[in-house]
Write an enzyme that holds these catalytic residues in place. Structure first.
Site, PDB file in Angstrom:
ATOM      1  N   CYS A   2      31.043  48.650  33.277  1.00  0.00           N
ATOM      2  CA  CYS A   2      31.421  48.474  34.671  1.00  0.00           C
ATOM      3  C   CYS A   2      30.657  49.419  35.588  1.00  0.00           C
ATOM      4  O   CYS A   2      30.234  50.494  35.185  1.00  0.00           O
ATOM      5  CB  CYS A   2      32.918  48.719  34.845  1.00  0.00           C
ATOM      6  SG  CYS A   2      33.950  47.712  33.780  1.00  0.00           S
ATOM      7  N   ARG A  27      23.930  48.012  33.134  1.00  0.00           N
ATOM      8  CA  ARG A  27      25.077  48.516  32.391  1.00  0.00           C
ATOM      9  C   ARG A  27      25.819  47.410  31.647  1.00  0.00           C
ATOM     10  O   ARG A  27      26.578  47.691  30.721  1.00  0.00           O
ATOM     11  CB  ARG A  27      26.047  49.216  33.362  1.00  0.00           C
ATOM     12  CG  ARG A  27      25.409  50.375  34.091  1.00  0.00           C
ATOM     13  CD  ARG A  27      26.238  50.776  35.290  1.00  0.00           C
ATOM     14  NE  ARG A  27      27.462  51.452  34.913  1.00  0.00           N
ATOM     15  CZ  ARG A  27      27.577  52.757  34.700  1.00  0.00           C
ATOM     16  NH1 ARG A  27      26.523  53.539  34.843  1.00  0.00           N
ATOM     17  NH2 ARG A  27      28.719  53.292  34.367  1.00  0.00           N
ATOM     18  N   TRP A  74      32.991  44.479  33.108  1.00  0.00           N
ATOM     19  CA  TRP A  74      32.877  43.965  31.748  1.00  0.00           C
ATOM     20  C   TRP A  74      34.295  43.848  31.196  1.00  0.00           C
ATOM     21  O   TRP A  74      35.033  44.817  31.143  1.00  0.00           O
ATOM     22  CB  TRP A  74      32.034  44.899  30.882  1.00  0.00           C
ATOM     23  CG  TRP A  74      31.788  44.343  29.510  1.00  0.00           C
ATOM     24  CD1 TRP A  74      32.568  44.470  28.411  1.00  0.00           C
ATOM     25  CD2 TRP A  74      30.669  43.556  29.116  1.00  0.00           C
ATOM     26  NE1 TRP A  74      32.013  43.826  27.342  1.00  0.00           N
ATOM     27  CE2 TRP A  74      30.849  43.245  27.743  1.00  0.00           C
ATOM     28  CE3 TRP A  74      29.543  43.075  29.781  1.00  0.00           C
ATOM     29  CZ2 TRP A  74      29.920  42.483  27.036  1.00  0.00           C
ATOM     30  CZ3 TRP A  74      28.626  42.321  29.059  1.00  0.00           C
ATOM     31  CH2 TRP A  74      28.821  42.031  27.713  1.00  0.00           C
ATOM     32  N   ASN A  99      36.473  51.851  36.790  1.00  0.00           N
ATOM     33  CA  ASN A  99      35.775  51.900  35.498  1.00  0.00           C
ATOM     34  C   ASN A  99      36.689  52.615  34.507  1.00  0.00           C
ATOM     35  O   ASN A  99      37.342  53.593  34.861  1.00  0.00           O
ATOM     36  CB  ASN A  99      34.473  52.694  35.591  1.00  0.00           C
ATOM     37  CG  ASN A  99      33.422  51.994  36.417  1.00  0.00           C
ATOM     38  OD1 ASN A  99      33.601  50.854  36.824  1.00  0.00           O
ATOM     39  ND2 ASN A  99      32.331  52.685  36.667  1.00  0.00           N
ATOM     40  N   GLY A 100      36.680  52.163  33.253  1.00  0.00           N
ATOM     41  CA  GLY A 100      37.468  52.847  32.234  1.00  0.00           C
ATOM     42  C   GLY A 100      38.636  52.017  31.764  1.00  0.00           C
ATOM     43  O   GLY A 100      38.704  50.802  31.999  1.00  0.00           O
ATOM     44  N   GLU A 482      11.579  55.816  10.945  1.00  0.00           N
ATOM     45  CA  GLU A 482      11.356  55.680  12.383  1.00  0.00           C
ATOM     46  C   GLU A 482      10.224  56.587  12.851  1.00  0.00           C
ATOM     47  O   GLU A 482       9.406  56.196  13.688  1.00  0.00           O
ATOM     48  CB  GLU A 482      12.656  55.997  13.131  1.00  0.00           C
ATOM     49  CG  GLU A 482      12.556  55.948  14.652  1.00  0.00           C
ATOM     50  CD  GLU A 482      12.216  54.583  15.218  1.00  0.00           C
ATOM     51  OE1 GLU A 482      11.902  54.512  16.413  1.00  0.00           O
ATOM     52  OE2 GLU A 482      12.236  53.584  14.457  1.00  0.00           O
ATOM     53  N   LYS A 486       6.764  55.257  14.664  1.00  0.00           N
ATOM     54  CA  LYS A 486       6.295  55.724  15.967  1.00  0.00           C
ATOM     55  C   LYS A 486       4.848  56.212  15.885  1.00  0.00           C
ATOM     56  O   LYS A 486       4.043  55.915  16.762  1.00  0.00           O
ATOM     57  CB  LYS A 486       7.192  56.858  16.483  1.00  0.00           C
ATOM     58  CG  LYS A 486       8.552  56.411  16.951  1.00  0.00           C
ATOM     59  CD  LYS A 486       8.445  55.549  18.208  1.00  0.00           C
ATOM     60  CE  LYS A 486       9.632  54.604  18.320  1.00  0.00           C
ATOM     61  NZ  LYS A 486       9.597  53.464  17.423  1.00  0.00           N
ATOM     62  N   GLU A 489       2.519  53.201  15.417  1.00  0.00           N
ATOM     63  CA  GLU A 489       2.512  52.302  16.569  1.00  0.00           C
ATOM     64  C   GLU A 489       1.566  52.766  17.672  1.00  0.00           C
ATOM     65  O   GLU A 489       0.835  51.954  18.249  1.00  0.00           O
ATOM     66  CB  GLU A 489       3.919  52.204  17.180  1.00  0.00           C
ATOM     67  CG  GLU A 489       4.861  51.233  16.527  1.00  0.00           C
ATOM     68  CD  GLU A 489       6.189  51.182  17.242  1.00  0.00           C
ATOM     69  OE1 GLU A 489       6.614  50.072  17.610  1.00  0.00           O
ATOM     70  OE2 GLU A 489       6.810  52.238  17.467  1.00  0.00           O
ATOM     71  N   HIS A 505       7.624  59.180  -8.055  1.00  0.00           N
ATOM     72  CA  HIS A 505       7.498  57.784  -8.493  1.00  0.00           C
ATOM     73  C   HIS A 505       6.335  57.077  -7.814  1.00  0.00           C
ATOM     74  O   HIS A 505       6.324  55.848  -7.726  1.00  0.00           O
ATOM     75  CB  HIS A 505       8.804  57.041  -8.241  1.00  0.00           C
ATOM     76  CG  HIS A 505       9.951  57.572  -9.022  1.00  0.00           C
ATOM     77  ND1 HIS A 505      10.254  57.137 -10.299  1.00  0.00           N
ATOM     78  CD2 HIS A 505      10.862  58.544  -8.728  1.00  0.00           C
ATOM     79  CE1 HIS A 505      11.308  57.803 -10.755  1.00  0.00           C
ATOM     80  NE2 HIS A 505      11.703  58.658  -9.824  1.00  0.00           N
ATOM     81  N   LYS A 605       6.637  44.370  23.868  1.00  0.00           N
ATOM     82  CA  LYS A 605       7.946  45.012  23.967  1.00  0.00           C
ATOM     83  C   LYS A 605       9.036  44.144  23.353  1.00  0.00           C
ATOM     84  O   LYS A 605       9.887  44.623  22.619  1.00  0.00           O
ATOM     85  CB  LYS A 605       8.273  45.304  25.440  1.00  0.00           C
ATOM     86  CG  LYS A 605       9.583  46.059  25.633  1.00  0.00           C
ATOM     87  CD  LYS A 605       9.516  47.437  24.999  1.00  0.00           C
ATOM     88  CE  LYS A 605      10.802  48.202  25.119  1.00  0.00           C
ATOM     89  NZ  LYS A 605      10.776  49.430  24.316  1.00  0.00           N
TER      90      LYS A 605
END
Length: 610
Positions: A2, A27, A74, A99-100, A482, A486, A489, A505, A605
């Site tokens: 929200c 959001r 939301w 909100n909340g 990851e 990076k 990439e 191994h 992207k």
């Protein structure tokens, strides 16, 4: 989720409110609305769907006014509908956006019904409007009425309130959800964040927890939780009016790396309080579904797949339920056996990844309990087609190499895992400890970013390398994956990641003085095992770079390489914290090698084709 915008001005505030709502669309939301004071009345417009639907409504049914509130919602309490959309009103004299989550709304609703109030929505928010009206009817002014009302509320919230009887005044209050005050000349504003108001002002006051504020077009007065008038420092925001501008940063990727503390904080906003995850943050129908989950199938691609690998360790270790994870492009082309009571969990930054969408659509035919999406784009196909959704709130991510998408995905996954674990009997003290650990993540990432100058220096030692090996164990093995992704990439250096126990191994054959080895070493039960693996690298003359917890002793005497010390903040959030220096390393190596950091060759992207 929200978003709140409010304004008191000399001019018509409707364009300001709509502009603010558009800035908050990242959001995630499913309805929008606004209310303005005009000619002795509160004029309200609400629509299901996006801000553009609200704008279309206002073109045919225009409203105007110099004081107003607006909201993107939301759904948590009550399905998306015009009746459930904000603002909510009481007796056509009090308007509220919120909100909340108000945890005691059921009891308050019954109390207010007993006082004669009629409820027109299924939301928890409507009780706030009626409570404020109730106290105003006793002769209190708007500020005191709001102050009295929020003393009755349990949960996390940020609100903005207007009254037909006090034109020109807006009251805001926050507890557990942020609210900022924007200041102009002859006009003042409230917003969920700076981004909502940056087009009309760059002067802000950030409210502290428990603050209440009263704004008019010429004044701003803040009161603390005890009701005492206080001053909050005026700050000049450096945020660009265009959220996708690089600002002071050389590249979008660097900007997005440094946005991670805020992005993670936004992802947690209104979702945790007092060592607990707040109810209904996963959607209106989430309780019945999550209670039945006995197995989770995660589907994702690229960086999102690595986030899912971390979540598998969490789900099995904390919730005690089996978790399978598969790359979407593989899952969609095999006949998967679906265990009973399985949740289909799809993770995607864009929400338009073709393989992930195809897997989701196939999953709907395979007998899963339901589908759950973790995503950053509220209007995406993944969000629209999933049963439950948790938005990551990373904001725009322009760099092809995902950074803040990854850490916000980990944050969202942690919320989901802890909620499932709680339902599966996780001890209350451990649950609360882990929620509080998660709440500290923005601060821990901020501390990790302080290592940027040193990492920039270390990057010079990778410029002429052709291969790099990353090592990790347990939930930090995906962090190694990851980190390798990076580096390859954006710098085009060949990089691989292995569980550290797999060295003997095969990968150990590659280690020599020309092969840098990067290891992630949090202080957990696998530390001593990892140290043994590092000794294997040293014995072969490898150049060893270790990212370690600040209380981990790493013997670096006479060894080529470096040790970077961080405070991980705890085993659960360590993967997100230890990712940050690996992002910075990849970035600085790419800059030194002269590659296109934001748009590396051959990559896009959002992968919207197979």
């Amino acid at each position: 989720m929200c978003g709140i915008v409010a304004a008191a001005a000399e001019r018509d505030v409707v364009p300001i409110l709509l502009s603010g709502l558009r800035a908050l669309e990242y959001r995630g939301y499913d309805s929008a609305g606004l209310s303005v004071y005009h000619d002795g009345n509160l004029s309200r417009a609400r629509t299901v769907g996006k801000v553009r639907e609200l704008e279309a409504r206002l073109e045919t049914q225009p409203v105007s006014g110099q004081t107003g509130i607006a909201h993107t919602r939301w759904a948590t309490h009550g399905a998306p509908s015009e009746a459930n959309a904000h603002p909510h009103q009481s007796v056509e004299s009090i308007g509220v956006v919120h909100n909340g989550i108000i945890e005691n709304h059921v009891a308050l609703r019954e109390e207010l019904k007993g006082l004669g109030y009629r409820f027109d929505s299924e939301t928890d928010t409507e009780v706030i409007a009626h409570l404020v009206h109730h106290y105003a009817s006793k002769g209190l002014n708007l500020r005191l009425s709001v102050m009295a009302a929020i003393e009755r509320l349990h949960g996390a919230f940020a609100i903005a309130v207007i009254s037909r009887d006090e034109p020109g005044h807006v009251i805001g209050a926050r507890r557990g959800s942020p609210l900022v005050v924007g200041m102009g000349i002859g006009e003042n504003f409230l917003g969920s964040d700076v981004q909502a108001l940056i087009k009309v002002t760059n002067q802000f006051r950030y409210l502290d927890e428990g603050d209440l504020v009263e704004i008019t077009r010429t004044s701003v007065q803040v009161y603390d939780a005890s009701g005492q008038a206080v001053e909050r420092r005026v700050q000049t925001s450096e945020l660009s009016a265009d959220a996708v501008e690089r600002g002071e940063y050389r590249h979008y990727m660097l900007k997005e790396i440094f946005e991670q503390p805020r992005a993670v904080a936004d992802t947690l906003e209104g979702r945790i309080a007092n060592g607990r995850i707040l109810p209904n943050i996963f959607g209106v129908n989430s309780d019945a579904l999550l209670d039945r989950v006995r197995h989770v199938q995660i589907i994702a691609c690229g960086t999102s797949y690595h986030a899912g690998l971390v979540a598998r360790y969490w789900l099995e270790g904390l919730a005690g339920i089996p978790c399978s994870i598969e790359v979407a492009s593989e899952y969609r082309y095999r006949q998967a056996v679906v265990p009973a009571d399985s949740l289909f969990l799809a993770i995607s930054q864009s929400g338009e990844t073709a393989d992930t969408m195809a897997a989701l659509r196939q999953g709907k035919q395979r007998g899963y309990l339901g589908s759950f999406a973790i995503c950053n784009v509220p209007e995406s196909s993944l969000v629209r087609e999933s049963d439950l959704v948790l938005m990551t709130r990373a904001g725009p991510e322009i760099g092809v190499a995902s950074t803040k998408a990854f850490t916000t995905q980990l944050t969202a996954l942690a919320l989901l895992v802890l909620e499932i674990a709680r339902r599966r009997g996780l001890a209350e003290d451990r649950y609360s400890k882990l929620v509080n650990e998660l709440a500290s993540l923005p601060r821990r990432i901020t501390e990790a970013l302080e290592q940027a100058p040193r990492i920039a220096e270390l990057a010079e030692r990778f410029v002429h390398k052709h291969h790099t090996l990353f090592l990790g164990r347990g939930a930090n093995y995906p962090v190694a994956l990851e980190g390798a992704l990076k580096l390859k990439e954006i710098s085009y250096i060949h990089a691989e990641a292995y569980p550290a126990g797999e060295l003997k191994h095969g990968p150990l054959a590659l280690v020599d003085e020309d092969m840098p080895v990067i290891a992630v070493a949090p202080n957990n039960q696998l530390l001593e095992k990892l140290k043994s693996n590092l000794e294997e690298v040293r014995a072969r003359g490898g150049e060893l770079f270790v990212v370690a917890d600040d209380d981990v002793e790493i013997d670096s005497d006479g060894v080529r390489g470096a040790v970077i010390k961080l405070n991980s903040g705890g085993n659960m959030i360590a993967p997100a914290v230890f990712t940050v220096p690996l992002q910075l390393l990849a970035y600085h190596v790419a800059v030194l090698r002269g590659t296109d950091v934001d748009q590396p060759r051959n990559l896009a992207k959002s992968v919207t084709v197979e």
